[in-house]
Design a protein around this motif. Sequence first.
Motif, PDB file in Angstrom:
ATOM      1  N   LYS A   1       0.862  -1.182   0.000  1.00 12.13           N
ATOM      2  CA  LYS A   1       0.000   0.000   0.000  1.00 12.13           C
ATOM      3  C   LYS A   1       0.899   1.233   0.000  1.00 12.13           C
ATOM      4  CE  LYS A   1      -3.935   2.084   2.423  1.00 12.13           C
ATOM      5  NZ  LYS A   1      -4.854   1.959   3.589  1.00 12.13           N
TER       6      LYS A   1
ATOM      7  N   TYR B   1      -3.453   0.601  -3.345  1.00 11.17           N
ATOM      8  CA  TYR B   1      -3.155  -0.775  -2.929  1.00 11.17           C
ATOM      9  C   TYR B   1      -2.955  -1.626  -4.181  1.00 11.17           C
ATOM     10  CZ  TYR B   1      -3.924  -5.478  -1.042  1.00 11.17           C
ATOM     11  OH  TYR B   1      -3.792  -6.801  -0.711  1.00 11.17           O
TER      12      TYR B   1
ATOM     13  N   ASP C   1       3.364   0.589   3.062  1.00 12.31           N
ATOM     14  CA  ASP C   1       3.088  -0.501   3.992  1.00 12.31           C
ATOM     15  C   ASP C   1       3.350  -1.784   3.210  1.00 12.31           C
ATOM     16  OD1 ASP C   1       2.140  -2.420   5.698  1.00 12.31           O
ATOM     17  OD2 ASP C   1       0.291  -1.358   6.209  1.00 12.31           O
TER      18      ASP C   1
ATOM     19  N   LEU D   1       3.322  -4.720   4.419  1.00  9.79           N
ATOM     20  CA  LEU D   1       2.500  -5.808   4.967  1.00  9.79           C
ATOM     21  C   LEU D   1       1.100  -5.277   5.268  1.00  9.79           C
ATOM     22  CD1 LEU D   1       4.555  -7.895   7.582  1.00  9.79           C
ATOM     23  CD2 LEU D   1       3.406  -8.751   5.536  1.00  9.79           C
ATOM     24  N   PRO D   2       0.382  -4.839   4.244  1.00  9.58           N
ATOM     25  CA  PRO D   2      -0.876  -4.126   4.490  1.00  9.58           C
ATOM     26  C   PRO D   2      -1.998  -4.958   5.103  1.00  9.58           C
ATOM     27  CG  PRO D   2      -0.599  -4.568   2.140  1.00  9.58           C
ATOM     28  CD  PRO D   2       0.685  -4.947   2.806  1.00  9.58           C
ATOM     29  N   LYS D   3      -1.896  -6.258   5.011  1.00  8.27           N
ATOM     30  CA  LYS D   3      -2.973  -7.120   5.521  1.00  8.27           C
ATOM     31  C   LYS D   3      -2.611  -7.792   6.859  1.00  8.27           C
ATOM     32  CE  LYS D   3      -5.775  -6.855   1.850  1.00  8.27           C
ATOM     33  NZ  LYS D   3      -7.115  -6.291   1.888  1.00  8.27           N
ATOM     34  N   GLU D   4      -1.441  -7.476   7.383  1.00  8.05           N
ATOM     35  CA  GLU D   4      -0.958  -8.146   8.598  1.00  8.05           C
ATOM     36  C   GLU D   4      -0.440  -7.125   9.607  1.00  8.05           C
ATOM     37  OE1 GLU D   4      -1.151 -11.379   8.900  1.00  8.05           O
ATOM     38  OE2 GLU D   4      -1.214 -12.201   6.859  1.00  8.05           O
ATOM     39  N   LYS D   5      -0.230  -7.584  10.843  1.00  9.07           N
ATOM     40  CA  LYS D   5       0.450  -6.809  11.879  1.00  9.07           C
ATOM     41  C   LYS D   5       1.719  -7.562  12.255  1.00  9.07           C
ATOM     42  CE  LYS D   5      -2.495  -3.436  12.429  1.00  9.07           C
ATOM     43  NZ  LYS D   5      -2.139  -2.062  12.027  1.00  9.07           N
ATOM     44  N   ILE D   6       2.859  -6.917  12.088  1.00 14.56           N
ATOM     45  CA  ILE D   6       4.127  -7.638  12.236  1.00 14.56           C
ATOM     46  C   ILE D   6       4.305  -8.219  13.625  1.00 14.56           C
ATOM     47  CG2 ILE D   6       5.502  -5.571  12.819  1.00 14.56           C
ATOM     48  CD1 ILE D   6       7.756  -6.902  11.065  1.00 14.56           C
TER      49      ILE D   6
ATOM     50  N   GLN E   1       8.642  -2.060  12.847  1.00 19.74           N
ATOM     51  CA  GLN E   1       7.357  -1.442  12.511  1.00 19.74           C
ATOM     52  C   GLN E   1       7.459  -0.589  11.244  1.00 19.74           C
ATOM     53  OE1 GLN E   1       4.365  -1.876  13.774  1.00 19.74           O
ATOM     54  NE2 GLN E   1       4.946  -3.162  15.519  1.00 19.74           N
TER      55      GLN E   1
ATOM     56  N   HIS F   1       5.508  -1.250   8.071  1.00 21.62           N
ATOM     57  CA  HIS F   1       4.162  -0.715   7.867  1.00 21.62           C
ATOM     58  C   HIS F   1       4.162   0.763   7.478  1.00 21.62           C
ATOM     59  CE1 HIS F   1       2.240  -4.353   9.175  1.00 21.62           C
ATOM     60  NE2 HIS F   1       2.763  -4.297  10.393  1.00 21.62           N
ATOM     61  N   ASN F   2       5.293   1.421   7.648  1.00 19.39           N
ATOM     62  CA  ASN F   2       5.349   2.863   7.339  1.00 19.39           C
ATOM     63  C   ASN F   2       6.759   3.238   6.902  1.00 19.39           C
ATOM     64  OD1 ASN F   2       4.472   5.545   7.123  1.00 19.39           O
ATOM     65  ND2 ASN F   2       5.044   6.005   9.237  1.00 19.39           N
TER      66      ASN F   2
END
Length: 378
Positions: free
Chosen positions: A210, A219, A249, A251-256, A303, A306-307
Motif C-alpha cells: 500500500k 493498494y 506498507d 505488509l498491508p494485511k498483517e500486523k508484524i 514497525q 508498515h510505514n
Amino acid sequence: MIYEIAIIGAGASGLMLASHIKNKSVCLIDSNKKIGQKIKVSGGAKCNITNNVVSCDNYLGDKEFVKKVLKNYTNNDLLEFLNANNVQPKINPKLIKGTYFCRSSQDVIDMFTRLTTHVKKYLDTKVLDVEHKDELFIIKTSKGEIKAKKLVVASGGLSYSTLGASSIAFDIAKKFNHTITKLEPALVGFTVQKEQFWFKQLSGLSIIAKAKVENKSFYGSLLFAHKGCSGPIILNSSLYWKKGKISFDFLPKEKIEKLLKGNALISSKLPLPKRFVQEFLDSIEIKDKPCSLVTNDELKKLQLIHNYELSPAGNFGYTKAEVTKGGVDTSQIDVNSMQSLKQKNLYFLGECLDITGELGGYNFQFAFSSAMTCSYKI
C-alpha cells in the motif's frame, strides 16, 4: 482541397472523433505509418480501455471540467459503443481493480479502421507548423500544406517518443496564446536515493503493498526495478507526487508483532519473499534471527515495514512514462465543445489537456469522452 475538419493525431481521441463525424470532409494527420500506435501497446497489448467506476476523483486537473466531460459520454456509453462494434472488453480482476481490458488492442484499431473509411488519412506525415489565415487553418507538414476550416488537436503529450509523440499540441496551443501548465512524465516509475539502493538488489521482484502520497492511497503491486521501483501503485503515486515523501506498507494485511512468535527466523515468519525480507532487514540494520530473540527496540524498528518512507530521487522519464502530466490550461477551453476560447474553430482533445487520469483505463475514457463532447458540437 479544403477540408471542413482536420484532426491532428490518430490516437484514441482523434480516431473516436473521426469515426463519429459523417457527411463532412475530414482528414486525419499522424506521424506514424499506421493508426492507433499508442492504443496498440496499451495495457500489455490488451488495451485497458475504461473502468467499472469512473469519477472526477480519478483525475488530476480541474474536477468540474472533468465531471462535465465524463457526463457527456460515460463509461457505460463507451462500453455500449464497443460491444456494438464487436469489441467486447472484460474486467480482469487479477490486474488493476475494475479495469476493462480488450481481447487485443488490435481489435480496437481494427474497429476504428472500419469506422473511418470515409476519412482521408495522411500517415507518416509530421506536422511542422500551423497558421490561421482568411478563416482557414494552414497546416504545414513534411508532405506539404493541408487546409481546413476547423482544426482539432488530438496528438497527445510527450510520452512514448518512439511512437511519434512530440510537443506539437503544445506548440500549436502556444501559438494561439494558450497557457501550458508545467509538463512532467506521469504514470512512471521512480528512481531512488542512496538509502533505497537496496530496492535495486530486488530487481524483477514484486510484492503487494500500500502506498500513500499526498492525500491519496493505492493498494496493489509494487515492482522493484534496476532503477528503483515501478508497478501499478508506483505509477499512480507518480501522478500525485510533488517533492515530498511517499510511505509504503509492505505488509498491508498483517500486523508484524502478531507474526513474530516462536523460535523461527524473522524471514520465515513474514509472508513476503525471503529476498525482500533479507534486504529490508539489512536496510534497517537488524539481523535475521529467531523471533523470540527480537528486542523491544528492534520490534519498534521493524514497525517500519508498515510505514516505510522515502523521497524519490526522480522518475524514469518520458521514455518510460505512460502519459504526460500538465498541458493546455482547461480554463481556456469550452467544456461543452472542447473549442478554444482563444481561437474560433480550434479544438483540443485528450492527453494534451491539463487533465491526467490514474492507471486503470481512465485516460482512455477521458480521451473518448472529450472526443464525443467535441463531436456533438463541431
